[in-house]
Design a protein around this motif. Structure first.
Motif, PDB file in Angstrom:
ATOM      1  N   THR A 141       0.553  -1.368  -0.464  1.00 12.90           N
ATOM      2  CA  THR A 141       0.235  -0.105  -0.039  1.00 12.90           C
ATOM      3  C   THR A 141       0.766   1.476   0.137  1.00 12.90           C
ATOM      4  OG1 THR A 141       0.211  -0.296   2.461  1.00 12.90           O
ATOM      5  CG2 THR A 141      -1.770  -1.456   1.437  1.00 12.90           C
ATOM      6  N   VAL A 142       0.343   2.317   0.316  1.00  9.82           N
ATOM      7  CA  VAL A 142       0.615   3.361   0.258  1.00  9.82           C
ATOM      8  C   VAL A 142       0.973   3.925   1.799  1.00  9.82           C
ATOM      9  CG1 VAL A 142       0.589   6.386   0.219  1.00  9.82           C
ATOM     10  CG2 VAL A 142      -0.552   4.550  -1.853  1.00  9.82           C
ATOM     11  N   VAL A 143       2.434   4.058   1.784  1.00  8.92           N
ATOM     12  CA  VAL A 143       2.729   4.633   3.021  1.00  8.92           C
ATOM     13  C   VAL A 143       3.360   5.352   3.559  1.00  8.92           C
ATOM     14  CG1 VAL A 143       3.634   3.457   5.458  1.00  8.92           C
ATOM     15  CG2 VAL A 143       3.059   2.274   3.338  1.00  8.92           C
ATOM     16  N   LEU A 144       2.539   6.661   4.303  1.00  6.34           N
ATOM     17  CA  LEU A 144       2.891   7.930   5.297  1.00  6.34           C
ATOM     18  C   LEU A 144       3.856   7.947   5.807  1.00  6.34           C
ATOM     19  CD1 LEU A 144      -0.454   9.810   4.060  1.00  6.34           C
ATOM     20  CD2 LEU A 144       1.577   9.228   2.825  1.00  6.34           C
ATOM     21  N   ARG A 145       4.186   8.665   5.882  1.00 10.57           N
ATOM     22  CA  ARG A 145       5.364   9.282   7.791  1.00 10.57           C
ATOM     23  C   ARG A 145       3.901   9.573   8.244  1.00 10.57           C
ATOM     24  NH1 ARG A 145      10.725  12.157   6.498  1.00 10.57           N
ATOM     25  NH2 ARG A 145       9.326  13.144   5.223  1.00 10.57           N
ATOM     26  N   GLN A 146       4.400   9.831   9.881  1.00 10.57           N
ATOM     27  CA  GLN A 146       3.981  10.380  10.468  1.00 10.57           C
ATOM     28  C   GLN A 146       3.508  11.992  10.260  1.00 10.57           C
ATOM     29  OE1 GLN A 146       2.628   8.867  14.271  1.00 10.57           O
ATOM     30  NE2 GLN A 146       2.205  10.939  15.532  1.00 10.57           N
ATOM     31  N   SER A 147       4.535  12.755   9.960  1.00 10.08           N
ATOM     32  CA  SER A 147       4.901  13.938   9.622  1.00 10.08           C
ATOM     33  C   SER A 147       3.994  14.205   7.628  1.00 10.08           C
ATOM     34  CB  SER A 147       6.222  14.163   9.409  1.00 10.08           C
ATOM     35  OG  SER A 147       7.143  13.619   8.539  1.00 10.08           O
ATOM     36  N   VAL A 192      -7.515   6.479  -1.801  1.00  2.00           N
ATOM     37  CA  VAL A 192      -6.638   5.583  -1.756  1.00  2.00           C
ATOM     38  C   VAL A 192      -6.484   4.807  -0.651  1.00  2.00           C
ATOM     39  CG1 VAL A 192      -4.023   4.678  -2.534  1.00  2.00           C
ATOM     40  CG2 VAL A 192      -5.246   7.004  -4.068  1.00  2.00           C
ATOM     41  N   GLU A 193      -6.099   3.619  -0.215  1.00  2.00           N
ATOM     42  CA  GLU A 193      -5.980   2.580   0.857  1.00  2.00           C
ATOM     43  C   GLU A 193      -4.727   3.071   1.327  1.00  2.00           C
ATOM     44  OE1 GLU A 193      -5.285  -1.898   2.529  1.00  2.00           O
ATOM     45  OE2 GLU A 193      -5.724  -1.707   0.358  1.00  2.00           O
ATOM     46  N   ALA A 194      -4.274   3.091   2.488  1.00  2.00           N
ATOM     47  CA  ALA A 194      -2.954   3.845   2.569  1.00  2.00           C
ATOM     48  C   ALA A 194      -2.562   2.769   4.707  1.00  2.00           C
ATOM     49  CB  ALA A 194      -2.690   5.252   3.024  1.00  2.00           C
ATOM     50  N   LEU A 195      -1.674   3.348   5.299  1.00  2.00           N
ATOM     51  CA  LEU A 195      -0.892   3.237   6.333  1.00  2.00           C
ATOM     52  C   LEU A 195      -0.389   4.217   6.829  1.00  2.00           C
ATOM     53  CD1 LEU A 195       0.044  -0.524   5.303  1.00  2.00           C
ATOM     54  CD2 LEU A 195      -2.452   0.463   6.573  1.00  2.00           C
ATOM     55  N   VAL A 196      -0.338   4.038   8.072  1.00  2.00           N
ATOM     56  CA  VAL A 196       0.522   5.357   8.588  1.00  2.00           C
ATOM     57  C   VAL A 196       1.535   5.073   9.537  1.00  2.00           C
ATOM     58  CG1 VAL A 196       1.070   7.504   9.710  1.00  2.00           C
ATOM     59  CG2 VAL A 196      -1.326   7.337   8.243  1.00  2.00           C
ATOM     60  N   ALA A 197       2.910   5.272   9.489  1.00  2.00           N
ATOM     61  CA  ALA A 197       3.987   4.399  10.216  1.00  2.00           C
ATOM     62  C   ALA A 197       4.371   5.558  11.007  1.00  2.00           C
ATOM     63  CB  ALA A 197       4.942   4.553   9.625  1.00  2.00           C
ATOM     64  N   LYS A 198       4.341   4.362  12.099  1.00  2.00           N
ATOM     65  CA  LYS A 198       4.891   5.106  13.104  1.00  2.00           C
ATOM     66  C   LYS A 198       6.286   6.420  13.744  1.00  2.00           C
ATOM     67  CE  LYS A 198       3.149   2.069  16.786  1.00  2.00           C
ATOM     68  NZ  LYS A 198       3.574   1.013  17.891  1.00  2.00           N
ATOM     69  N   PRO A 199       6.625   7.513  13.838  1.00  2.00           N
ATOM     70  CA  PRO A 199       8.029   8.156  13.575  1.00  2.00           C
ATOM     71  C   PRO A 199       9.378   7.126  13.857  1.00  2.00           C
ATOM     72  CG  PRO A 199       6.170   9.281  15.156  1.00  2.00           C
ATOM     73  CD  PRO A 199       5.648   8.193  15.527  1.00  2.00           C
ATOM     74  N   GLY A 200       9.862   7.080  12.912  1.00  2.00           N
ATOM     75  CA  GLY A 200      11.182   7.623  13.111  1.00  2.00           C
ATOM     76  C   GLY A 200      11.496   5.760  12.060  1.00  2.00           C
ATOM     77  N   THR A 201      10.081   5.633  11.714  1.00  2.00           N
ATOM     78  CA  THR A 201      10.198   4.032  10.929  1.00  2.00           C
ATOM     79  C   THR A 201      10.225   4.406   9.728  1.00  2.00           C
ATOM     80  OG1 THR A 201       8.324   3.514  12.225  1.00  2.00           O
ATOM     81  CG2 THR A 201       8.705   2.052  10.426  1.00  2.00           C
ATOM     82  N   LEU A 202      10.165   5.109   9.305  1.00  2.00           N
ATOM     83  CA  LEU A 202      10.380   4.854   7.200  1.00  2.00           C
ATOM     84  C   LEU A 202      11.584   6.668   7.227  1.00  2.00           C
ATOM     85  CD1 LEU A 202       7.245   4.457   5.859  1.00  2.00           C
ATOM     86  CD2 LEU A 202       9.107   3.055   5.644  1.00  2.00           C
ATOM     87  N   ASN A 203      12.348   6.538   6.096  1.00  2.00           N
ATOM     88  CA  ASN A 203      12.484   7.496   5.857  1.00  2.00           C
ATOM     89  C   ASN A 203      12.353   8.837   4.790  1.00  2.00           C
ATOM     90  OD1 ASN A 203      15.422   6.768   7.738  1.00  2.00           O
ATOM     91  ND2 ASN A 203      16.039   5.480   6.142  1.00  2.00           N
ATOM     92  N   GLU A 204      11.754   7.707   4.191  1.00  2.00           N
ATOM     93  CA  GLU A 204      10.392   8.590   3.332  1.00  2.00           C
ATOM     94  C   GLU A 204       9.164   8.057   2.739  1.00  2.00           C
ATOM     95  OE1 GLU A 204      10.656  10.997   1.141  1.00  2.00           O
ATOM     96  OE2 GLU A 204      13.271  11.289   1.217  1.00  2.00           O
ATOM     97  N   SER A 205       8.219   8.771   2.099  1.00  2.00           N
ATOM     98  CA  SER A 205       6.840   7.836   2.652  1.00  2.00           C
ATOM     99  C   SER A 205       6.901   7.056   1.309  1.00  2.00           C
ATOM    100  CB  SER A 205       5.454   8.828   2.229  1.00  2.00           C
ATOM    101  OG  SER A 205       5.532   9.552   3.305  1.00  2.00           O
ATOM    102  N   LEU A 206       6.234   5.586   1.124  1.00  2.00           N
ATOM    103  CA  LEU A 206       6.337   4.908   0.016  1.00  2.00           C
ATOM    104  C   LEU A 206       5.604   4.995  -0.489  1.00  2.00           C
ATOM    105  CD1 LEU A 206       7.627   2.383   1.843  1.00  2.00           C
ATOM    106  CD2 LEU A 206       8.549   3.345   1.332  1.00  2.00           C
TER     107      LEU A 206
END
Length: 229
Positions: A141-147, A192-206
């Protein structure tokens, strides 16, 4: 002068008879065909009656050409010109068709992204807010950083991070959401289906498969990836 008038009348009658012989009816010849034929005959009569015999002989080729134009004009306009005009412009649009990325609307929209050091980085708009995302066909899925999620107007304070995601660093837990829209260049996908990652999990949204699989195609060639809708 009488002979000239008779000649003009004969020419006009001959043109009308020719039109009838080619399948026209009097209804089809109303309007432009009659007008062109009559005007052409009158101009021809005027030119013949206002010049001497010597000048008339020198101008004969031009006069004959004018008569031919009048007859051809009557023939070509004896049908409804609207379909001809429509077909003409349709052919122009077809011949000039280009990629939408170049400004025309007749080809599928496409976006071409050059590979950077970190991968294919797209300038994406999520819910109307612009930030960079890594194109990743390995992400379901699309994955967003929390920020980035906060920037896109998503309330992250009451999210439940209960969706597991396996990464190289182990299993992370993300919060499922739905995005109003994701736009990359001229390509837009709604809901669009997506997920939000906790801070520090990803360097870039996917920019993952919940976006990519709803495109017509995506193709990697060398240092470029092309997305098409």
């Amino acid at each position: 002068m009488f002979a000239l008038l008779v000649s003009a009348i004969v020419a006009l009658g001959g043109a009308l008879l020719f039109l009838l012989a080619t399948g026209s009816s009097f209804e089809a010849m109303q309007g432009p065909p009659i007008a062109i034929t009559v005007i052409g005959a009158l101009i021809l009569l005027y030119l013949l009656s206002h010049h001497s015999n010597e000048r008339r002989s020198r101008r004969l080729p031009a006069i004959v050409a004018l008569g031919v134009v009048a007859v051809v004009g009557a023939i070509t306009t004896r049908v409804d010109p609207t379909p001809f005009i429509k077909n003409f412009f349709a052919s122009v649009q077809t011949d000039g068709a280009m990629d939408v990325s170049s400004g025309a609307a007749s080809a599928p929209a496409s976006v071409r992204i050059r590979k950077m050091a970190d991968g294919f980085i797209a300038n994406a708009e999520v819910n109307g807010q612009l930030f960079q995302m890594l194109v990743d066909s390995g992400a379901a899925t699309v994955v967003l950083r929390q920020s980035d999620a906060e920037k896109a107007g998503i309330d992250v304070t009451h999210m439940t991070f209960d969706t597991p995601l396996k990464t190289a660093n182990g299993t992370s837990y993300l919060a499922p959401i739905r995005l109003k829209s994701v736009r990359v260049g001229q390509l837009t996908i709604d809901d669009v289906e997506a997920l939000v990652a906790k801070p520090g999990t990803l360097n870039e949204s996917l920019l993952g498969m919940s976006f990519l699989r709803r495109l017509t195609s995506y193709q990697v060639a060398g240092d470029f990836i092309t997305l098409r809708q």
